[in-house]
Design a protein around this motif. Sequence first.
Motif, PDB file in Angstrom:
ATOM      1  N   ARG A   1       0.837  -1.202   0.000  1.00 37.19           N
ATOM      2  CA  ARG A   1       0.000   0.000   0.000  1.00 37.19           C
ATOM      3  C   ARG A   1       0.872   1.251   0.000  1.00 37.19           C
ATOM      4  N   MET A   2       2.039   1.143  -0.644  1.00 36.88           N
ATOM      5  CA  MET A   2       3.004   2.222  -0.645  1.00 36.88           C
ATOM      6  C   MET A   2       2.390   3.542  -1.080  1.00 36.88           C
ATOM      7  N   LYS A   3       2.660   4.596  -0.286  1.00 31.96           N
ATOM      8  CA  LYS A   3       2.254   5.931  -0.663  1.00 31.96           C
ATOM      9  C   LYS A   3       3.471   6.669  -1.177  1.00 31.96           C
ATOM     10  N   LEU A   4       3.277   7.465  -2.221  1.00 31.04           N
ATOM     11  CA  LEU A   4       4.386   8.185  -2.809  1.00 31.04           C
ATOM     12  C   LEU A   4       4.878   9.273  -1.865  1.00 31.04           C
ATOM     13  N   THR A   5       6.187   9.427  -1.800  1.00 27.18           N
ATOM     14  CA  THR A   5       6.777  10.522  -1.052  1.00 27.18           C
ATOM     15  C   THR A   5       6.556  11.823  -1.820  1.00 27.18           C
ATOM     16  N   THR A   6       6.912  12.930  -1.182  1.00 22.58           N
ATOM     17  CA  THR A   6       6.776  14.219  -1.863  1.00 22.58           C
ATOM     18  C   THR A   6       7.622  14.256  -3.125  1.00 22.58           C
ATOM     19  N   GLY A   7       8.860  13.761  -3.025  1.00 16.98           N
ATOM     20  CA  GLY A   7       9.707  13.701  -4.202  1.00 16.98           C
ATOM     21  C   GLY A   7       9.130  12.793  -5.276  1.00 16.98           C
ATOM     22  N   GLY A   8       8.555  11.662  -4.857  1.00 16.45           N
ATOM     23  CA  GLY A   8       7.939  10.751  -5.810  1.00 16.45           C
ATOM     24  C   GLY A   8       6.777  11.390  -6.535  1.00 16.45           C
ATOM     25  N   ARG A   9       5.951  12.119  -5.798  1.00 17.32           N
ATOM     26  CA  ARG A   9       4.816  12.793  -6.438  1.00 17.32           C
ATOM     27  C   ARG A   9       5.289  13.838  -7.445  1.00 17.32           C
ATOM     28  N   ARG A  10       6.381  14.528  -7.119  1.00 20.32           N
ATOM     29  CA  ARG A  10       6.899  15.515  -8.067  1.00 20.32           C
ATOM     30  C   ARG A  10       7.448  14.854  -9.327  1.00 20.32           C
ATOM     31  N   LEU A  11       8.082  13.701  -9.163  1.00 17.52           N
ATOM     32  CA  LEU A  11       8.573  12.973 -10.331  1.00 17.52           C
ATOM     33  C   LEU A  11       7.413  12.473 -11.192  1.00 17.52           C
ATOM     34  N   VAL A  12       6.356  11.993 -10.545  1.00 21.21           N
ATOM     35  CA  VAL A  12       5.175  11.550 -11.281  1.00 21.21           C
ATOM     36  C   VAL A  12       4.539  12.725 -12.020  1.00 21.21           C
ATOM     37  N   ALA A  13       4.430  13.875 -11.336  1.00 19.66           N
ATOM     38  CA  ALA A  13       3.857  15.061 -11.978  1.00 19.66           C
ATOM     39  C   ALA A  13       4.710  15.501 -13.158  1.00 19.66           C
ATOM     40  N   ALA A  14       6.033  15.443 -13.000  1.00 20.25           N
ATOM     41  CA  ALA A  14       6.926  15.803 -14.100  1.00 20.25           C
ATOM     42  C   ALA A  14       6.745  14.852 -15.275  1.00 20.25           C
ATOM     43  N   ALA A  15       6.603  13.552 -14.979  1.00 18.49           N
ATOM     44  CA  ALA A  15       6.386  12.567 -16.045  1.00 18.49           C
ATOM     45  C   ALA A  15       5.078  12.830 -16.775  1.00 18.49           C
ATOM     46  N   LEU A  16       4.033  13.181 -16.022  1.00 22.30           N
ATOM     47  CA  LEU A  16       2.736  13.457 -16.647  1.00 22.30           C
ATOM     48  C   LEU A  16       2.819  14.674 -17.561  1.00 22.30           C
ATOM     49  N   VAL A  17       3.415  15.742 -17.050  1.00 17.54           N
ATOM     50  CA  VAL A  17       3.480  16.979 -17.836  1.00 17.54           C
ATOM     51  C   VAL A  17       4.269  16.776 -19.116  1.00 17.54           C
ATOM     52  N   GLN A  18       5.456  16.166 -19.001  1.00 17.76           N
ATOM     53  CA  GLN A  18       6.267  16.029 -20.201  1.00 17.76           C
ATOM     54  C   GLN A  18       5.713  14.970 -21.152  1.00 17.76           C
ATOM     55  N   SER A  19       4.999  13.962 -20.642  1.00 16.79           N
ATOM     56  CA  SER A  19       4.385  12.975 -21.540  1.00 16.79           C
ATOM     57  C   SER A  19       3.216  13.571 -22.314  1.00 16.79           C
ATOM     58  N   LEU A  20       2.502  14.518 -21.698  1.00 22.13           N
ATOM     59  CA  LEU A  20       1.476  15.242 -22.452  1.00 22.13           C
ATOM     60  C   LEU A  20       2.110  15.968 -23.636  1.00 22.13           C
ATOM     61  N   GLY A  21       3.266  16.576 -23.387  1.00 25.97           N
ATOM     62  CA  GLY A  21       3.971  17.254 -24.474  1.00 25.97           C
ATOM     63  C   GLY A  21       4.440  16.287 -25.549  1.00 25.97           C
ATOM     64  N   ILE A  22       4.969  15.147 -25.128  1.00 24.88           N
ATOM     65  CA  ILE A  22       5.431  14.156 -26.105  1.00 24.88           C
ATOM     66  C   ILE A  22       4.264  13.635 -26.934  1.00 24.88           C
ATOM     67  N   GLY A  23       3.117  13.389 -26.275  1.00 21.61           N
ATOM     68  CA  GLY A  23       1.938  12.937 -27.011  1.00 21.61           C
ATOM     69  C   GLY A  23       1.497  13.954 -28.051  1.00 21.61           C
ATOM     70  N   LEU A  24       1.488  15.225 -27.677  1.00 15.63           N
ATOM     71  CA  LEU A  24       1.178  16.285 -28.634  1.00 15.63           C
ATOM     72  C   LEU A  24       2.135  16.247 -29.820  1.00 15.63           C
ATOM     73  N   PHE A  25       3.419  16.085 -29.512  1.00 17.13           N
ATOM     74  CA  PHE A  25       4.440  16.109 -30.559  1.00 17.13           C
ATOM     75  C   PHE A  25       4.328  14.897 -31.476  1.00 17.13           C
ATOM     76  N   MET A  26       4.167  13.714 -30.899  1.00 15.50           N
ATOM     77  CA  MET A  26       4.090  12.494 -31.705  1.00 15.50           C
ATOM     78  C   MET A  26       2.934  12.539 -32.695  1.00 15.50           C
ATOM     79  N   ALA A  27       1.799  13.069 -32.251  1.00 17.64           N
ATOM     80  CA  ALA A  27       0.607  13.065 -33.102  1.00 17.64           C
ATOM     81  C   ALA A  27       0.641  14.139 -34.180  1.00 17.64           C
ATOM     82  N   SER A  28       1.359  15.226 -33.951  1.00 14.39           N
ATOM     83  CA  SER A  28       1.313  16.347 -34.886  1.00 14.39           C
ATOM     84  C   SER A  28       2.599  16.576 -35.652  1.00 14.39           C
ATOM     85  N   SER A  29       3.692  15.930 -35.241  1.00 14.32           N
ATOM     86  CA  SER A  29       4.993  16.266 -35.822  1.00 14.32           C
ATOM     87  C   SER A  29       5.100  15.923 -37.307  1.00 14.32           C
ATOM     88  N   MET A  30       4.611  14.746 -37.715  1.00 15.42           N
ATOM     89  CA  MET A  30       4.734  14.360 -39.123  1.00 15.42           C
ATOM     90  C   MET A  30       3.994  15.340 -40.024  1.00 15.42           C
TER      91      MET A  30
END
Length: 416
Positions: free
Chosen positions: A6-35
């Motif tokens: 039942r591990m809960k994310l630490t503050t640092g873990g939550r920030r890493l998850v948030a960073a992954a979410l934000v930058q993956s949204l950008g990558i998804g935008l790029f992958m779909a529109s870049s070509m």
Amino acid sequence: MSGRSRMKLTTGGRRLVAAALVQSLGIGLFMASSMAFYTRQVGLTPNQVATGLATAGGVALLVSLYGGVLADRYGARRVLAVVYVGRAVCCGAYAFVTSFWQFVVVTLCAVACDRAGPPVLQALVANAVPEQQERTRLLAVVNVVRNCGLGVGAMAAGGALVSDTSTAYRIVLATIACAFLCGALLVLRVREEHGRKAGTRASREAGAPGRRTLPDARYLALTGLNFLLSFFDALLLVAMPVWVLDHTDAPRVTVSVLFAVNTVLVVVLQIPVSRFADGLHRTSRMLTWTGAVLAVGSLCFAAAGGSPGWASVAWLAAAVAALSLGEVIANAAVWDLSIALAPPEARGRYLSVFNLSINGQRVLGPIIVTGLLLGGGTAGWIGAALVFAVAGMAAERVALTAGRSIGAPATAPAEA
């Protein structure tokens, strides 16, 4: 259920998850529109785009190794933030690209940052989260969030694709750049305590005579075997669509459905499966299971080629389910082992070398799959099944030997 599950994310873990979410949204935008941006706004041909991407991918394999060296010297947090800023700058630069060679230069920088990022992220997680199983689960959460972000970002790119104007694409590029900058800011707020002293020591010793610059032989052997066990990517992205369209009676829409099935299964299974990465014995055994599951998937693909109608669809669904399960098992196992078997003072360097197995598969996988596997038809799939099964068993043996040589615990510490 144990407290560990039942591990809960630490503050640092939550920030890493948030960073992954934000930058993956950008990558998804790029992958779909870049070509569409490359061909309709910059004026490149599809062949030029493919050539530029292939060239950048090949060169970036070697360039990405320096990410781990820099992480050992200056700290993974700072290097990962610089990687994200670099990707933001590249997105901004794309808006000013007007020729093929400009495209190649910007793409090389962007791909080098992309390839350098994953091992540096792993090093940061290892430094910020001292408990081995917790960091594996954190990486699982990051992977799930990243997959969700890619999907949402790809759907959000629809506005630019419908508008199909230079202004719309430039707004998308600016949005992506902002996403990476936000990711960099979040990463800089992660506390990197565990392993700081080891990293400082590595910085002092980096130039010492006789200093080992490459991982030991067992770690390199595990890297090579992981190259084979990571072929679930090429099988899904390259082999599956070609096999469905050219060698089975399944409807064409099956390809899209199978991609959706894979996405859902990875999102649903990654976190639960990561709980099995618990101690050297269990985690190493997961490599054998990876090979076995990928072998089953290969045999299901072979069966689909000789089955009529809906029977072919059923075999294909079973094959993709097996590939998806193999992917999440492999992810959990190699996240754990690649960190646990690397010395803390050279962790970034080791992880960058290990990441070559994944990046190498992305470059060479499509060539091997189309030339050997698909070219061999049913026999090619049977041969692939044998390779996966043997690679999985060999990887387990290598991981166990490597772990014992450094005194890694065979089982996880007992819960209080």
